[in-house]
Design an enzyme around this catalytic site. Structure first.
Site, PDB file in Angstrom:
ATOM      1  N   CYS A 116      45.294 -21.520 -18.556  1.00 52.99           N
ATOM      2  CA  CYS A 116      43.973 -21.570 -17.856  1.00 52.99           C
ATOM      3  C   CYS A 116      43.035 -21.634 -19.222  1.00 52.99           C
ATOM      4  O   CYS A 116      42.023 -22.089 -18.950  1.00 52.99           O
ATOM      5  CB  CYS A 116      43.631 -20.280 -17.289  1.00 52.99           C
ATOM      6  SG  CYS A 116      44.575 -20.324 -15.924  1.00 52.99           S
ATOM      7  N   HIS A 257      36.219 -19.317 -16.695  1.00 57.63           N
ATOM      8  CA  HIS A 257      37.339 -19.872 -16.058  1.00 57.63           C
ATOM      9  C   HIS A 257      37.317 -19.132 -14.862  1.00 57.63           C
ATOM     10  O   HIS A 257      37.081 -18.009 -14.680  1.00 57.63           O
ATOM     11  CB  HIS A 257      38.719 -19.382 -17.044  1.00 57.63           C
ATOM     12  CG  HIS A 257      39.810 -19.636 -16.037  1.00 57.63           C
ATOM     13  ND1 HIS A 257      40.328 -20.864 -15.446  1.00 57.63           N
ATOM     14  CD2 HIS A 257      40.882 -18.774 -15.880  1.00 57.63           C
ATOM     15  CE1 HIS A 257      41.372 -20.639 -14.840  1.00 57.63           C
ATOM     16  NE2 HIS A 257      41.853 -19.382 -14.865  1.00 57.63           N
ATOM     17  N   ASN A 287      41.514 -21.462  -8.480  1.00 56.52           N
ATOM     18  CA  ASN A 287      42.020 -21.743  -9.911  1.00 56.52           C
ATOM     19  C   ASN A 287      42.560 -22.862 -10.145  1.00 56.52           C
ATOM     20  O   ASN A 287      43.662 -23.115  -9.720  1.00 56.52           O
ATOM     21  CB  ASN A 287      42.977 -20.442 -10.374  1.00 56.52           C
ATOM     22  CG  ASN A 287      43.335 -20.579 -11.769  1.00 56.52           C
ATOM     23  OD1 ASN A 287      42.819 -21.427 -12.305  1.00 56.52           O
ATOM     24  ND2 ASN A 287      43.671 -19.453 -12.292  1.00 56.52           N
TER      25      ASN A 287
HETATM   26  O1  UT7 Z   1      43.952 -17.532 -14.737  1.00 55.52           O
HETATM   27  C1  UT7 Z   1      45.200 -16.992 -15.041  1.00 55.52           C
HETATM   28  C2  UT7 Z   1      45.860 -16.899 -13.535  1.00 55.52           C
HETATM   29  N1  UT7 Z   1      45.949 -15.679 -12.905  1.00 55.52           N
HETATM   30  C3  UT7 Z   1      45.188 -14.753 -12.566  1.00 55.52           C
HETATM   31  O2  UT7 Z   1      44.030 -14.896 -13.000  1.00 55.52           O
HETATM   32  C4  UT7 Z   1      45.587 -13.641 -11.622  1.00 55.52           C
HETATM   33  C5  UT7 Z   1      45.011 -12.248 -11.917  1.00 55.52           C
HETATM   34  N2  UT7 Z   1      45.232 -11.480 -11.044  1.00 55.52           N
HETATM   35  C6  UT7 Z   1      44.411 -11.318  -9.714  1.00 55.52           C
HETATM   36  O3  UT7 Z   1      43.614 -12.076  -9.428  1.00 55.52           O
HETATM   37  C7  UT7 Z   1      44.934 -10.279  -8.717  1.00 55.52           C
HETATM   38  O4  UT7 Z   1      45.868  -9.465  -9.255  1.00 55.52           O
HETATM   39  C8  UT7 Z   1      45.562 -10.975  -7.409  1.00 55.52           C
HETATM   40  C9  UT7 Z   1      44.713 -11.693  -6.787  1.00 55.52           C
HETATM   41  C10 UT7 Z   1      46.919 -11.768  -7.905  1.00 55.52           C
HETATM   42  C11 UT7 Z   1      46.273  -9.762  -6.802  1.00 55.52           C
HETATM   43  O5  UT7 Z   1      44.999  -9.067  -6.206  1.00 55.52           O
HETATM   44  P1  UT7 Z   1      45.257  -7.392  -6.529  1.00 55.52           P
HETATM   45  O6  UT7 Z   1      43.948  -6.810  -6.032  1.00 55.52           O
HETATM   46  O7  UT7 Z   1      45.537  -6.995  -8.084  1.00 55.52           O
HETATM   47  O8  UT7 Z   1      46.376  -6.978  -5.648  1.00 55.52           O
HETATM   48  P2  UT7 Z   1      47.697  -6.267  -5.925  1.00 55.52           P
HETATM   49  O9  UT7 Z   1      48.817  -7.039  -6.714  1.00 55.52           O
HETATM   50  O10 UT7 Z   1      47.763  -4.907  -6.533  1.00 55.52           O
HETATM   51  O11 UT7 Z   1      48.420  -6.021  -4.447  1.00 55.52           O
HETATM   52  C12 UT7 Z   1      47.830  -5.032  -3.442  1.00 55.52           C
HETATM   53  C13 UT7 Z   1      48.317  -5.159  -2.026  1.00 55.52           C
HETATM   54  C14 UT7 Z   1      49.705  -5.342  -2.169  1.00 55.52           C
HETATM   55  O12 UT7 Z   1      50.375  -4.657  -1.123  1.00 55.52           O
HETATM   56  P3  UT7 Z   1      50.945  -2.943  -1.151  1.00 55.52           P
HETATM   57  O13 UT7 Z   1      51.862  -3.178  -2.138  1.00 55.52           O
HETATM   58  O14 UT7 Z   1      49.695  -2.373  -1.633  1.00 55.52           O
HETATM   59  O15 UT7 Z   1      51.209  -2.757   0.106  1.00 55.52           O
HETATM   60  C15 UT7 Z   1      50.162  -6.729  -2.135  1.00 55.52           C
HETATM   61  O16 UT7 Z   1      51.429  -6.775  -1.822  1.00 55.52           O
HETATM   62  O17 UT7 Z   1      47.921  -6.537  -1.718  1.00 55.52           O
HETATM   63  C16 UT7 Z   1      49.111  -7.288  -1.250  1.00 55.52           C
HETATM   64  N3  UT7 Z   1      48.837  -8.680  -1.430  1.00 55.52           N
HETATM   65  C17 UT7 Z   1      48.255  -9.455  -0.330  1.00 55.52           C
HETATM   66  N4  UT7 Z   1      47.866  -9.033   0.761  1.00 55.52           N
HETATM   67  C18 UT7 Z   1      47.218  -9.749   1.682  1.00 55.52           C
HETATM   68  C19 UT7 Z   1      49.248  -9.580  -2.438  1.00 55.52           C
HETATM   69  N5  UT7 Z   1      48.749 -10.739  -1.953  1.00 55.52           N
HETATM   70  C20 UT7 Z   1      48.150 -10.878  -0.873  1.00 55.52           C
HETATM   71  C21 UT7 Z   1      47.752 -11.515  -0.045  1.00 55.52           C
HETATM   72  N6  UT7 Z   1      47.215 -11.215   1.118  1.00 55.52           N
HETATM   73  N7  UT7 Z   1      47.574 -12.691  -0.350  1.00 55.52           N
END
Ligand code: UT7
Length: 332
Positions: A116, A257, A287
């Site tokens: 990125c 970004h 993104n």
């Molecule tokens: O430019 C570099 C590219 N990548 C990034 O910048 C990504 C950076 N990371 C993020 O933006 C965030 O970590 C994410 C958007 C990927 C995830 O958000 P989060 O708030 O960190 O969620 P998490 O991974 O801690 O997951 C929390 C919950 C989980 O469920 P449980 O285990 O608490 O039951 C996930 O399974 O949210 C769940 N989850 C979703 N729920 C609904 C993960 N993705 C989704 C989804 N819809 N799309």
């Protein structure tokens, strides 16, 4: 030391493929909701290229739009530096493919792989060539077709990424008050384990097994990437401001970004920067990896938030890990 030539961005062009994938569409594909995506990431919709449309195609359209807004003879381009993590092929470079498609007869170029941070690293590389005084016109492009490596059954990944491209023209700045002022950058390879595509390279060349194991898709530990991005975005922006005896108050426009709205707002808060100076378009485009920064520059121009002489802070964090920040005064 000889005086370096000040370098300006003299033109900008962007391209988003027309097809739009909304959160409502994703709700039908994976177990997610518009509310979750909006509150956790801030994306409403993203643009997706059709099958057969590659990074070079988006890049070429971005350059054509650049030329439409700032007519000049493409044959004068000395160098093409292109940031991407979704090259059309492993080789030749996408820069070569863009050169050929645009019919630029006498130039050279190469790709930059920095996740990125790809556009920012390509920009800072291009700047060096003009700064040294030998190059008068450098095209810097960021282009990614993230949909080509996205697993649309992985809800934590497929909601984030979109496709898009942007291009800028670098030229010597005759007016010494505008142009690129400084940049900082850092790679920390320990982060490679948190965001990567394992298949298709020399380590795991394509086999039936790599396909079955989904190794040709984005693998992401979102939480680790998120934590690093929040920390590093703040560190890089604070570092470049301090290096230039500035604070967040001196910045007229912050172009970060677009990975997650929460990462951008956390950085802006840390810098004490009011949100009206912060460019946000992640809601519309998601993104787009190397595309986000030039596309956000376009948004800033369209929203009247970027004008000649403005102090612009640009920052990115990406796979690698890679990170960087650039400070410039907008030239037009
Ligand atoms: O430019 C570099 C590219 N990548 C990034 O910048 C990504 C950076 N990371 C993020 O933006 C965030 O970590 C994410 C958007 C990927 C995830 O958000 P989060 O708030 O960190 O969620 P998490 O991974 O801690 O997951 C929390 C919950 C989980 O469920 P449980 O285990 O608490 O039951 C996930 O399974 O949210 C769940 N989850 C979703 N729920 C609904 C993960 N993705 C989704 C989804 N819809 N799309």
């Amino acid at each position: 030391m000889t005086q370096l030539q000040r370098v300006k961005i003299s033109a900008l062009g962007t391209y988003l493929p027309p097809r739009v994938l909304t959160n409502a569409d994703l709700e039908k594909m994976v177990d997610t909701t518009n509310e979750w995506i909006m509150s956790r990431v801030g994306i409403r919709e993203r643009h997706i290229a059709d099958k057969g449309v590659a990074a070079s195609d988006l890049a070429v359209e971005a350059v054509k739009n650049l030329v439409a807004s700032h007519p000049f003879d493409l044959q004068e381009v000395d160098l093409i530096v292109l940031g991407t993590v979704t090259p059309d092929m492993m080789y030749p470079s996408t820069a070569c493919l863009v050169q050929h498609k645009l019919g630029i007869a006498n130039t050279w170029g190469f790709d930059v792989s920095a996740g990125c941070s790809g556009f920012l690293y390509a920009l800072n590389t291009g700047v060096k060539f003009v700064e040294a005084g030998r190059y008068k016109k450098v095209l810097v492009i960021g282009s990614d077709v993230n949909s080509s490596m996205t697993d649309y059954t992985d809800r934590a990944v497929c909601i984030i990424f979109g496709d898009g491209a942007g291009a800028v023209l670098l030229e010597p700045a005759e007016d010494g008050d505008v142009g690129v002022i400084d940049h900082v950058a850092q790679i920390e390879g320990v982060g490679g384990q948190f965001l990567y595509m394992p298949g298709g390279g020399s380590l795991n060349p394509a086999t039936h097994e790599t396909v079955d194991q989904k190794m040709h898709y984005i693998h992401q530990d979102g939480k680790s990437v998120f934590k690093y991005a929040v920390k590093k975005m703040a560190e890089m922006t604070e570092r470049i401001l301090a290096k230039n005896n500035l604070t967040g108050k001196d910045v007229d426009c912050f172009i970060a970004h677009q990975a997650n709205l929460r990462i951008i707002t956390a950085t802006a808060e840390r810098l004490g920067m009011p949100m009206e100076k912060v460019i946000i378009n992640i809601d519309r485009y998601g993104n787009t990896t190397a595309g986000t920064i030039p596309i956000a520059m376009q948004t800033a121009l369209e929203e009247g938030k970027l004008k000649k002489g403005d102090m612009v802070l640009v920052a990115a964090v990406g796979a690698g890990f890679t990170s960087g920040a650039t400070l410039l005064r907008w030239a037009y």
